[in-house]
Design an enzyme around this catalytic site. Structure first.
Site, PDB file in Angstrom:
ATOM      1  N   SER A 140     103.421  -9.069 -27.421  1.00 23.24           N
ATOM      2  CA  SER A 140     104.234 -10.203 -27.851  1.00 23.24           C
ATOM      3  C   SER A 140     103.384 -11.203 -28.629  1.00 23.24           C
ATOM      4  CB  SER A 140     104.921 -10.828 -26.636  1.00 23.24           C
ATOM      5  OG  SER A 140     105.946 -11.713 -27.018  1.00 23.24           O
ATOM      6  N   ASP A 264     115.336  -5.669 -29.069  1.00 16.99           N
ATOM      7  CA  ASP A 264     114.507  -6.724 -28.491  1.00 16.99           C
ATOM      8  C   ASP A 264     115.220  -8.074 -28.613  1.00 16.99           C
ATOM      9  OD1 ASP A 264     112.513  -8.761 -28.042  1.00 16.99           O
ATOM     10  OD2 ASP A 264     110.959  -7.278 -28.464  1.00 16.99           O
ATOM     11  N   HIS A 293     112.452  -6.495 -24.519  1.00 22.25           N
ATOM     12  CA  HIS A 293     111.181  -7.124 -24.846  1.00 22.25           C
ATOM     13  C   HIS A 293     110.180  -6.831 -23.743  1.00 22.25           C
ATOM     14  CE1 HIS A 293     108.667 -10.026 -26.995  1.00 22.25           C
ATOM     15  NE2 HIS A 293     108.288 -10.485 -25.804  1.00 22.25           N
TER      16      HIS A 293
END
Length: 336
Positions: A140, A264, A293
């Site tokens: 991320s 996501d 995610h």
């Protein structure tokens, strides 16, 4: 696109929000096994590295970079560290400033484009384990920061390969996603931690950090009031434009695996620069239809869903890193 995208969620876990939440819950069950090393920085601050215990004689090193308000103890960091250890790779988890359980010493902390602490960690790894090939995995926000490092002139710091998972390639669209629908739930969770840190910073540095950040109602407001100005950006829009990973994909020149789910909810699949990635033979794209995610709880070309420590995501990235390490140490093996 290639067979790396072969991922199927566990029955009943097809929803992207379920994937995101369940992935977090399942991986949190596993206890971290780290030894900590503190590095003092040139500007008078510090960063903490957590080294996974084992293997005893590693064939390579891998630096792990966590996401927004995560740490070395985040579930995906723990399970990936263990998967790497099983492959003979020493995992080194970098806790970004303010994320190791102790407030950092300066008003500034970390952001999506900050790379100096990543470079410092890689330099320490090279000195501590001379001769071993170094790799990195960013999750991320950590993946976005990794792209900032790799895509800038002279980037890489001696890395032989890298991987990035669920990267917010367009920070503007990710900030927007956190302001609508279910995204607001994730946004509120991040803000609880960010606002608490902002209050602590304002108490210690009242001349630098104002009270506005602690009252921010969205991630974008927080970035406008604190992240951007304290780190030298004009505002949130300037910060997003200058640090978004999509700017730095094309210049990357080392082997790199990119894992992302089209569904996501925090880093929208449409933000992935697919055309740019597919033009680069050194980049391998695993763009799955589902996975949420940092979720990817299910079946695929990994060992299976029975144990998150050897689940699809962990198996996919650790296999890629292991093969890259082996190819570096045995260049005539043909592995990769």
């Amino acid at each position: 696109m290639n067979d790396l995208s072969a991922f199927e969620p566990t029955r009943g876990l097809g929803n992207p929000h379920v994937q995101t939440v369940v992935g977090r819950i399942v991986r949190r069950r596993f206890e971290p096994r780290y030894d900590r090393v503190r590095l003092d920085t040139d500007d008078g601050d510090f960063v903490d590295l957590d080294l996974w215990r084992g293997p005893e004689a590693p064939s390579g090193l891998c630096l792990l970079l966590h996401g927004l308000e995560g740490s070395a103890r985040s579930g995906y960091m723990v399970t990936t560290s263990e998967a790497l250890a099983a492959a003979g790779i020493q995992a080194v988890a970098l806790n970004f400033r303010s994320c190791s359980g102790e407030p950092n010493r300066l008003p500034g902390a970390y952001h999506s484009g900050r790379t100096d602490d990543i470079e410092r960690a890689l330099d320490w790894m090279a000195a501590r384990f001379p001769g071993l090939p170094r790799t990195a995995i960013g999750f991320s926000l950590g993946g976005n920061a990794l792209f900032n490092l790799l895509g800038r002139a002279g980037g890489g710091r001696g890395l032989v390969a890298a991987a990035a998972v669920s990267v917010p390639y367009d920070l503007e669209s990710s900030a927007a996603a956190l302001q609508r629908g279910m995204g607001r739930v994730y946004g509120r969770r991040f803000l609880r931690s960010l606002r608490e840190k902002a209050r602590e910073k304002a108490a210690r540095f009242p001349d630098v950090v104002g009270p506005g950040a602690a009252r921010a109602r969205t991630i974008r407001e927080f970035d406008d009031r604190l992240t951007a100005p304290i780190h030298g950006f004009r505002d949130a829009a300037d910060y997003y434009a200058r640090c978004s990973a999509k700017r730095f994909v094309d210049p990357v020149d080392l082997p790199m695996l990119l894992v992302h789910a089209r569904d996501d909810p925090l880093a929208p699949g449409r933000s992935v620069p697919v055309d740019t990635i597919l033009r680069r033979p050194n980049l391998s794209l695993a763009l799955t239809e589902r996975g949420g995610h940092l979720g990817f709880v299910g079946r695929g070309r990994g060992p299976g869903p029975a144990d998150a420590r050897t689940g699809w995501l962990e198996a996919t990235v650790s296999r890629y890193i292991s093969r890259a390490t082996h190819r570096t140490t045995h260049p005539d093996s043909g592995v990769f």
